[in-house]
Design an enzyme around this catalytic site. Structure first.
Site, PDB file in Angstrom:
ATOM      1  N   SER A 247      27.047  30.224  24.395  1.00  0.00           N
ATOM      2  CA  SER A 247      27.948  30.878  23.555  1.00  0.00           C
ATOM      3  C   SER A 247      29.201  30.317  23.210  1.00  0.00           C
ATOM      4  CB  SER A 247      28.483  32.415  24.560  1.00  0.00           C
ATOM      5  OG  SER A 247      29.437  33.100  24.028  1.00  0.00           O
TER       6      SER A 247
ATOM      7  N   TYR B  10      30.541  36.190  32.301  1.00  0.00           N
ATOM      8  CA  TYR B  10      29.717  35.752  31.095  1.00  0.00           C
ATOM      9  C   TYR B  10      30.057  33.990  30.781  1.00  0.00           C
ATOM     10  CZ  TYR B  10      27.335  35.661  26.675  1.00  0.00           C
ATOM     11  OH  TYR B  10      26.687  35.372  25.632  1.00  0.00           O
TER      12      TYR B  10
END
Length: 249
Positions: free
Chosen positions: A127, A140
């Site tokens: 990401s 995350y």
């Protein structure tokens, strides 16, 4: 004809990548925790397999059923948005089980055949949170940073065998279900304790107010480039916002 296995292929980046590789002549094994053949076209070059990356028996069965592979794309993942203080440790472990340990499990399952054959590539989708300082993403980001470090070391271990490992770093995409699933049934009050409310609101306003986002097609195209790259590049930002973050580092 080459064959690729893509995890988390029922929607989002995984589905788009499956369609992209299929349209360019590859055999595609679309792995899904809950198989949904209806989301992909019928084709003798496309198979849907059940795969829960957090279950060892499921991983073993899926890779046995898949047969010889040329590429593995570890796309399956779960999101998490919220203040760390408001995030239960059960959720932290759940995120790491899928996003980090799941990637390691599927990678370990495919490496023996790649090593013996002297070719193959592992693409780990992380990401753009790894590229900048972003609030409300502590858990995350930690899970994805772990995969970045894992891949960097793995690439060195595999190079003598002619096997490659790369990461693809998607930017923020508004057409996936990331935001809808990121709270995992928790209320905003639970994920954002009252003392953090003003800070969290500004952070979310700043995020939704940006004018450059990533499309699912950006990620599929970048996965394609990463699979075929022979320059030794390790990390591939995907989408204009991710590219800008990478250039700013």
């Amino acid at each position: 004809m080459k064959t690729i296995l893509i995890t988390g292929a029922s929607s989002g980046y995984g589905r788009e990548s499956a369609l992209y590789f299929h349209s360019r002549g590859w055999n595609v094994v679309a792995a899904m925790r809950t198989p949904r053949p209806d989301v992909l076209p019928e084709s003798d070059r496309l198979r849907v397999l059940e795969l829960d990356v957090t279950e060892p028996a499921s991983v073993t069965a899926a890779f046995e059923a898949a047969g010889p592979l040329d590429a593995l794309v570890n796309n399956a993942g779960i999101p998490s948005i919220g203040v760390f203080e408001g995030t239960p440790m059960t959720r932290v472990r759940e995120v790491f089980e899928t996003n980090t340990f799941g990637v390691m499990a599927t990678t370990r399952a495919v490496l023996p055949q790649f090593r013996r054959r002297g070719s193959g590539v592992v693409i780990n989708v992380t990401s753009s949170v790894v590229l900048g300082h972003m609030p409300l993403s502590a858990v995350y980001k930690a899970s994805k940073m772990a995969v970045e470090g894992f891949t960097a070391s793995l690439a060195l271990e595999l190079a003598p065998f002619g096997v490659r490992a790369r990461t693809v770093e998607p930017g923020a995409c508004l057409t996936t279900n990331f935001a809808a699933t990121a709270t995992h049934g928790s209320s905003p009050e639970e994920l954002v304790p009252a003392p953090y409310a003003a800070f969290a609101k500004k952070a979310m306003d700043d995020f939704t107010g940006q004018d450059v986002f990533t499309k699912e097609s950006d990620v599929a195209e970048t996965v394609w480039r990463a699979v075929h790259d022979t320059t030794g590049q390790l990390r591939f930002p995907a989408g204009p916002d991710a590219v800008m973050l990478a250039q700013a580092k």
